[in-house]
Design a protein around this motif. Sequence first.
Motif, short mmCIF file in Angstrom:
data_model
loop_
_atom_site.label_atom_id
_atom_site.label_comp_id
_atom_site.label_asym_id
_atom_site.label_seq_id
_atom_site.Cartn_x
_atom_site.Cartn_y
_atom_site.Cartn_z
N ILE A 1 11.53 -28.01 17.10
CA ILE A 1 12.33 -26.82 17.40
C ILE A 1 13.54 -26.77 16.48
CG2 ILE A 1 13.67 -25.69 19.20
CD1 ILE A 1 11.73 -26.96 21.22
N ALA A 2 14.17 -27.93 16.29
CA ALA A 2 15.33 -27.95 15.40
C ALA A 2 14.91 -27.63 13.97
CB ALA A 2 15.99 -29.32 15.45
N PHE A 3 13.72 -28.08 13.57
CA PHE A 3 13.26 -27.75 12.23
C PHE A 3 13.08 -26.24 12.09
CE2 PHE A 3 10.02 -26.92 9.05
CZ PHE A 3 10.59 -27.55 7.97
N GLY B 1 18.27 -21.60 20.24
CA GLY B 1 18.62 -21.84 21.63
C GLY B 1 18.45 -20.57 22.46
N ILE B 2 18.91 -19.45 21.92
CA ILE B 2 18.78 -18.18 22.64
C ILE B 2 17.30 -17.82 22.80
CG2 ILE B 2 19.20 -15.70 22.45
CD1 ILE B 2 21.87 -16.41 21.10
N ILE B 3 16.52 -17.95 21.72
CA ILE B 3 15.10 -17.60 21.80
C ILE B 3 14.41 -18.48 22.85
CG2 ILE B 3 12.91 -17.57 20.56
CD1 ILE B 3 14.47 -16.97 18.01
N TYR B 4 14.73 -19.77 22.81
CA TYR B 4 14.07 -20.71 23.73
C TYR B 4 14.38 -20.34 25.18
CZ TYR B 4 12.35 -25.20 25.41
OH TYR B 4 11.63 -26.18 26.03
N PHE C 1 9.07 -14.86 29.76
CA PHE C 1 7.63 -15.13 29.86
C PHE C 1 7.30 -16.30 30.76
CE2 PHE C 1 8.43 -13.55 25.50
CZ PHE C 1 7.79 -12.33 25.60
N GLY C 2 8.30 -17.02 31.23
CA GLY C 2 8.03 -18.24 31.99
C GLY C 2 8.26 -19.45 31.11
N GLY C 3 8.89 -20.48 31.68
CA GLY C 3 9.31 -21.64 30.91
C GLY C 3 8.18 -22.33 30.17
N GLU C 4 6.95 -22.25 30.69
CA GLU C 4 5.85 -22.97 30.05
C GLU C 4 5.51 -22.35 28.69
OE1 GLU C 4 5.63 -21.16 32.72
OE2 GLU C 4 3.75 -20.03 32.90
#
Lengths: 389, 260, 522
Positions: free
Chosen positions: A322-324, A346-349, A356-359
């Motif tokens: 994710i950081a990449f 961070g915002i997108i995540y 859409f749901g955390g999964e």
Amino acid sequence: MSEYKGPPAADPGALGVGTSRGGSAMLVAQSGLAPRHGRAGGILGGLGPLVRLLQGWISTYFSLLLLGMMALAIGLTGVQHGVTLMGEQIKNALVLGAIYALVAIGYTMVYGIIELINFAHGDVFTASGFYAFGFASLFHLDSLATGSFGGLILALVIVFPLSMIAAGVTGALIEFVAYRRLRDAPRLAPLITAIGVSFLIEGIMLVVEGPDNVTTHMASWINGEAFSIAGVSVGYTDLFVIGMALVLMFALGAFVRRTRLGKAMRSTAQDRTAALLCGININRTISATFFIGSALAAAAAIIYSINYGVLKWNIGFHLGIIAFTAAVLGGIGNIVGAGVGGFLIGIIYVFGGSLFGGEWSEALIFAVLVLILTFRPVGLFGVEVTTRA
Amino acid sequence: MALLELAHVSKRFGGLLAVSDVSFNLDRGEILSMIGPNGAGKTTAFNCVTGLFPITSGSITLDGEPISGLPPHRITKLGIARTFQNIRLFAFMTAVDNVMVGAHWWMKERVWDGAFRTGRARREERSVEQRALELLDLLGLSRYAGSYAREMPYGLQRRLEIARALATQPRLLLLDEPAAGLNTQEKKELMQLIARLRDEGLTILLIEHDMRLVMEVSHRIVVLDHGEKIAEGSPADVRTNPRVIEAYLGTGASNEMQSA
Amino acid sequence: MPDRFRSLFRADTGQGQRTRGNTVFWILSSTAAALVLMGWLLPWFVDAYSAGAGFSPQDALISPPTGVGTILIYVLAVTMVILVASPLVEPLARLRGTTFGRRADRIRLIAALVGFALTVVIWFLVSVIQEEPLFGSFGPGTYTDSAVWLTMYGYALAALVYGARPWVVGRQTLAFGIAVLPFGIFLPLMFHQAPDFLDWAAGSLAIYMLLALGLNVVVGFAGLLDLGYAAFFAIGAYACASFASPTHNIHWPLWILIFLGAAIASLFGAVLGAPTLRLRGDYLAIVTLGFGEIIPDLATNNVFNLTGGPNGISGIDQPKFWFLNFSTSPRWYYWSLLLVSLVVIVLLRNIERSRVGRAWVALREDEVAAASTGINTTTTKLLAFAIGASVSGLAGAFYGSIVSIVSPDDFSFSVSIAVLSIIVLGGIGNIAGVILGSFILTFVIFWVLPNMNEWSTTLSQTVHVPGLAGIDFSSYTYIIYGLALILMMLLRPGGLLPSRARQIELESGGESESLAAVQGVA
């Protein structure tokens, strides 16, 4: 001055080559000289211009599209779940973004200087989380930090430098052992080695720390609510996380811009050979880059630990990817971009999760990664540059 | 009608205008040389013609058909082959395999033909290999047919690159400094090779610094400087063109020109 | 490390052919030695399956056979010592600059033939005629068939290697194939007493070998790093699970499903590859990694209600052909997989040597020159991607049928890395190397490590060290992958059995600039 005689007549024998075998042999395939037509090949070939147009359009407006969609996601969350939850999520996104940003800087610095995706970086993050945990238990920092404000400051002053140095040494060591010898090898080789290092570190952590979550007790270090706006409670932890990340990033910015070593890094990133010719010690510069990147990852791991209180042997893997993505989003090699990209990711995540749901959060991040690389590999703020002619 | 036509072609890299509003034609069977000091945009122009760089503005047509914007392999299929200034052979393939790669686009063998080694595929492989060996033989490389490209002497590597380009069955051959690094004897052979290719009907666009070679083989010469075309004409014209002498040759190099 | 030491482990690049032949020779001869030795030691390891001991040295020490036939066993021991010592002695001799002549090979050949004959004779005497007086305490059930098989195999291999050394050195790929194929075919017969070994052979060795063959097309032939290879494996497995289970009440036969799995997987490969293959190599690696994570995510989230969520799909049909009932023994799976692998190997080898294979090498070496020579870089890469994916999908369909339950956890990133480690270990771009790599790595990871738990527990009880009992050796998997990748890349980038050109390429480091970078696209 000799006179222009015009092209000499062809004399195949004089080429000093074997033309003996059948005098009629031709160099130029006479059938090939006929006109040919560049018909579009295949089904997709016909769509070529259209696809290229669409791709060009998306590439140009990619930043706007992405930022627009993020704004839409934030707005939708507000409409669906109320303003309080939206605010809460913004806070979460910033906290998470701060961690991603610090880790992303490590990726971007290493990629900038030796063009390598350092897969091991995410695992250095995890490892340094465990270093911090180790130092905390070694010096009994938990009771110190929870005892008084002064104790907390002392604990932080102890744990941050120690873990950062340990992580930095780890990072520099990885570069020295695994990557240095492959610096001029084909790209595939260091990339595969990087994956190997990642797996090795994860494996060691799995054996040492076990397969389950490890509670670090650092979550209890900082407590209490600082203030609350519109029902959103902002804790001291949140402020600390974001503040610490910003301070470190500005410190790094100043370091890279002002110091000799920072200048050496920037020049090595631009042209290693030229930097070498200018008397810059390339090996030391690259080691320093790994050291600093890993130290920042350690800082990220400590604030992660303070914020969430648990570590696991493999958290670094996904967090690393994710950081990449954040680093790519900000334009790989661009330190400021990586910082901003971290917060954006961070915002997108967080908001992707709430919509859409955390999964789906992780799948969404990967989708974003694929989209950026396909449409705008230079990142949101990058300018398209063509390399050497 | 001209075989290759560049009309107002420009190529910009960020702030640098590497090729600026260049136009020229290339007729069938002609040998046109492009000369100019280092960094004049000659190789950039080559890369634009062969589709490696998208052009910023202008148009390039081959036989009246626009080719700008096409990917490199499509341009090769239309009949333009090239060599590279810094030799770009497939270093760990044998010489004969290098040449056979040139035949890639016109071979009819599909994946399944190769996978099941159908009779058709084997026949074609054999005939293409035959042709590759013939090309190597004609270029005096048959001794090295089985060795890796990078094991060959430098001068022969340049020749192998030409063999690979010829295997693509081009109508137009682009040679980027083919004489660079060659000794006198090799240069002489190269000159004869170019003349022979011309006699067999091939059109050639040449970038070269060796003035003797340029003056001897070219029908016409285009001079570039700072990305702009500053002169065009027969070798005799270009040699006496004051602008060329002033802008391109400078003081020291004009002697070289005189002696050519 | 001094060069002369390094030359022991690393094929010399300067004079490729000769030393490389020596590498293959050394691998084969030491395998023969190991087999001869393993055959003797095996009864000790597998005594859970046989009542007692066998041709094993320690048993001979504990209760030495007493009959006249014992002489045969001591002669056998001499042949064993000769064959086990020679692969060790040879590199040492090379260090000192002396070489063994023809005579040494002849002695070893004789030892191998004698050993082979004696093994047969002893086996015959002990098991068929049950000549008790000849061997004293020996009797039926005091040896394992597997031990006999392995010993015989080792002697046969030694006979081949020492009897025809110039041929082995000259035609090493063929020699390798001839040495390996019978072992592959007879494997289920050799170990019929150990059911979990058969499970390993079918479910791990054969499956991973297929996977590695497929990934080798992408990484080895075309030079593209695909880190999400498990995704295509998952797609094949889920395809099989959906069309041969009660979940959707469809029951198609396996032999259709393997084609279906291959087709669907290659379709996915093409869909993923089309937009991403223009990217530079390292970007492609991370995009495929992302894809490899998304696919199990989709399966976990039960997208379109097709995948059964985190629990996966269970009750997958066990195929039945005529009288062959696959559910009774994994050996039929193993043999069908072996057959399929052989077909795949032949096809891939043909492709490698055809027009497309040449284009792959050209792309790998210089993408810009390849494009300018008329190769469509995107479709050529896409082809490699799709072919690799289809082999993976095929393996996936088999896998689904073998394990009869598929769940997202089976297709994690570590599967992709396992396959990558196999080809890196064996030899990137070399099919023989890939086969060797898959044998070594799957043997260590999926057979030795799981069994180590049991062995160490037993050992801790025997020697009373309680610390040995609790170790979970399977957690060392990651360390092994990591070390395999790092050490191979640093010390021997071409792999154990390098393909010649690929080895020089990886060691010399001619950097190929990507077309995308030149065009300023990525």
